[in-house]
Design a protein around this motif. Structure first.
Motif, PDB file in Angstrom:
ATOM      1  N   HIS A  34       8.776  -1.905 -12.798  1.00 10.38           N
ATOM      2  CA  HIS A  34      10.039  -1.733 -12.080  1.00 10.38           C
ATOM      3  C   HIS A  34       9.977  -0.663 -11.000  1.00 10.38           C
ATOM      4  O   HIS A  34      10.826  -0.636 -10.103  1.00 10.38           O
ATOM      5  N   VAL A  35       8.974   0.237 -11.056  1.00  5.83           N
ATOM      6  CA  VAL A  35       8.856   1.287 -10.042  1.00  5.83           C
ATOM      7  C   VAL A  35       7.552   1.184  -9.259  1.00  5.83           C
ATOM      8  O   VAL A  35       7.319   1.975  -8.344  1.00  5.83           O
ATOM      9  N   ALA A  36       6.690   0.240  -9.609  1.00  4.41           N
ATOM     10  CA  ALA A  36       5.388   0.114  -8.950  1.00  4.41           C
ATOM     11  C   ALA A  36       5.521  -0.635  -7.627  1.00  4.41           C
ATOM     12  O   ALA A  36       6.564  -1.219  -7.318  1.00  4.41           O
ATOM     13  N   MET A  37       4.453  -0.637  -6.844  1.00 11.26           N
ATOM     14  CA  MET A  37       4.464  -1.299  -5.546  1.00 11.26           C
ATOM     15  C   MET A  37       4.661  -2.806  -5.665  1.00 11.26           C
ATOM     16  O   MET A  37       5.164  -3.451  -4.735  1.00 11.26           O
ATOM     17  N   PHE A 105      -0.696   6.139  -3.735  1.00 16.00           N
ATOM     18  CA  PHE A 105      -1.255   7.103  -2.790  1.00 16.00           C
ATOM     19  C   PHE A 105      -2.494   6.559  -2.101  1.00 16.00           C
ATOM     20  O   PHE A 105      -3.139   5.642  -2.595  1.00 16.00           O
ATOM     21  N   GLY A 106      -2.773   7.120  -0.925  1.00 15.09           N
ATOM     22  CA  GLY A 106      -3.949   6.751  -0.160  1.00 15.09           C
ATOM     23  C   GLY A 106      -3.669   6.147   1.197  1.00 15.09           C
ATOM     24  O   GLY A 106      -4.480   6.271   2.113  1.00 15.09           O
ATOM     25  N   LEU A 107      -2.509   5.507   1.370  1.00 10.32           N
ATOM     26  CA  LEU A 107      -2.233   4.828   2.628  1.00 10.32           C
ATOM     27  C   LEU A 107      -1.894   5.804   3.748  1.00 10.32           C
ATOM     28  O   LEU A 107      -2.179   5.540   4.918  1.00 10.32           O
ATOM     29  N   PRO A 141       4.646 -10.282   3.183  1.00 14.73           N
ATOM     30  CA  PRO A 141       5.301  -9.256   4.000  1.00 14.73           C
ATOM     31  C   PRO A 141       6.204  -8.321   3.199  1.00 14.73           C
ATOM     32  O   PRO A 141       6.337  -7.141   3.542  1.00 14.73           O
ATOM     33  N   GLN A 142       6.796  -8.822   2.109  1.00 19.66           N
ATOM     34  CA  GLN A 142       7.643  -7.957   1.300  1.00 19.66           C
ATOM     35  C   GLN A 142       6.835  -6.853   0.618  1.00 19.66           C
ATOM     36  O   GLN A 142       7.338  -5.755   0.375  1.00 19.66           O
ATOM     37  N   LEU A 143       5.554  -7.136   0.347  1.00 20.41           N
ATOM     38  CA  LEU A 143       4.673  -6.116  -0.216  1.00 20.41           C
ATOM     39  C   LEU A 143       4.421  -5.028   0.821  1.00 20.41           C
ATOM     40  O   LEU A 143       4.437  -3.840   0.500  1.00 20.41           O
ATOM     41  N   GLY A 144       4.181  -5.425   2.062  1.00 24.46           N
ATOM     42  CA  GLY A 144       3.981  -4.452   3.133  1.00 24.46           C
ATOM     43  C   GLY A 144       5.192  -3.559   3.311  1.00 24.46           C
ATOM     44  O   GLY A 144       5.065  -2.343   3.504  1.00 24.46           O
ATOM     45  N   GLU A 145       6.389  -4.136   3.221  1.00 22.61           N
ATOM     46  CA  GLU A 145       7.619  -3.350   3.354  1.00 22.61           C
ATOM     47  C   GLU A 145       7.748  -2.361   2.203  1.00 22.61           C
ATOM     48  O   GLU A 145       8.152  -1.214   2.400  1.00 22.61           O
ATOM     49  N   PHE A 148       5.208   0.433   2.677  1.00 28.91           N
ATOM     50  CA  PHE A 148       5.686   1.317   3.751  1.00 28.91           C
ATOM     51  C   PHE A 148       6.767   2.254   3.220  1.00 28.91           C
ATOM     52  O   PHE A 148       6.780   3.446   3.538  1.00 28.91           O
ATOM     53  N   GLU A 149       7.673   1.713   2.411  1.00 32.21           N
ATOM     54  CA  GLU A 149       8.734   2.529   1.813  1.00 32.21           C
ATOM     55  C   GLU A 149       8.141   3.634   0.934  1.00 32.21           C
ATOM     56  O   GLU A 149       8.569   4.794   0.987  1.00 32.21           O
ATOM     57  N   MET A 150       7.117   3.282   0.134  1.00 24.71           N
ATOM     58  CA  MET A 150       6.496   4.267  -0.754  1.00 24.71           C
ATOM     59  C   MET A 150       5.716   5.305   0.044  1.00 24.71           C
ATOM     60  O   MET A 150       5.675   6.487  -0.321  1.00 24.71           O
ATOM     61  N   THR A 151       5.102   4.887   1.152  1.00 26.32           N
ATOM     62  CA  THR A 151       4.379   5.830   1.997  1.00 26.32           C
ATOM     63  C   THR A 151       5.347   6.792   2.669  1.00 26.32           C
ATOM     64  O   THR A 151       5.067   7.991   2.805  1.00 26.32           O
TER      65      THR A 151
END
Length: 252
Positions: A34-37, A105-107, A141-145, A148-151
């Motif tokens: 529920h909190v992962a990418m 982390f890492g991105l 694309p939803q994964l990329g979004e 990006f939010e987590m970064t």
């Protein structure tokens, strides 16, 4: 701050080997989904992500990535606690953050890692090659979004850390840290209300807050004497008056 011999992290990294992913069948029951990418993906899309994922598990005190090494991988923490740190020119260590289940982390790093990530406790992560996961963003694309939010959150945490180090008193710093850790503990789940789980050492807390260990210990004692917190153990703190702690963290 703790001094670490130059090159220690880099030499540790060389002995780490990647494991083939064996967690595919466990993704649906993942406790931090529920909190992962991957929380924005359905079952079919998770299977697509699993194609480029590998298990990367470290024991405590082992390194996941080292400052200055090529930033070839991104990591999503499934279990355990990770410490991020940088080495200063004079050999001192500055801890810049702590990561918990669900953190990514890492991105934010470009060509090389700008920090060392080390396991405080035994750690389990999903690891992705940077090239492969950025290619997956076109397919999902939803994964990329989501990434990006987590970064963005990762960069905001770095900004908050600069404020913490530069503008707050020792008391305000520790109150801010306890409020932050209580929020993290609540996100992880499994703990009573107003509980702050602190898996790191007092020396780690000191290096994160830019204080000495003696100052950190003294501030813990003062807060306990004022009945604002209760120290159940070295790693478990109960916030008895979170509202007052929040006010003090803001300098009120």
């Amino acid at each position: 701050m703790k001094k670490t011999p130059p090159g220690e992290f880099r030499s540790t990294l060389r002995v780490i080997q990647s494991d083939q992913c064996n967690h595919h069948s466990a993704c649906e029951s993942c406790s931090i989904r529920h909190v992962a990418m991957c929380n924005v993906l359905n079952e079919e899309e998770v299977n697509l992500l699993n194609e480029i994922s590998s298990d990367f598990n470290r024991d405590s005190k082992q390194v996941l990535c080292a400052e200055g090494d090529p930033a070839d991988y991104l990591f999503n923490v499934r279990e355990g606690t990770v410490r991020l740190s940088k080495m200063l020119a004079d050999g001192r260590r500055q801890i810049t953050g702590f990561l918990f289940p669900g953190d990514f982390f890492g991105l934010a790093c470009k060509d090389v890692y700008s920090y060392t990530a080390e396991a405080i406790t035994p750690v389990e992560t999903c690891r992705f090659q940077r090239r492969k996961i950025t290619e997956k963003f076109r397919e999902l694309p939803q994964l990329g979004e989501r990434v990006f939010e987590m970064t963005t959150t990762e960069l905001q945490s770095a900004h908050d850390q600069m404020l913490l180090l530069g503008r707050k008193s020792a008391r305000e710093k520790l109150c801010s840290f306890l409020i932050y850790m209580a929020d993290k503990t609540r996100t992880i789940g499994g703990y009573p209300p107003n509980h702050a789980y602190l898996p790191m050492s007092r020396a780690d807390v000191a290096d994160y807050l830019g204080l000495t260990v003696e100052t950190v210990s003294r501030q813990f004692t003062k807060l306990a004497q004022e009945d604002l917190i209760r120290l159940d153990s070295a790693h478990n703190v109960i916030l008895l008056d979170p509202e007052s702690l929040q006010e003090m963290s803001e300098g009120e």
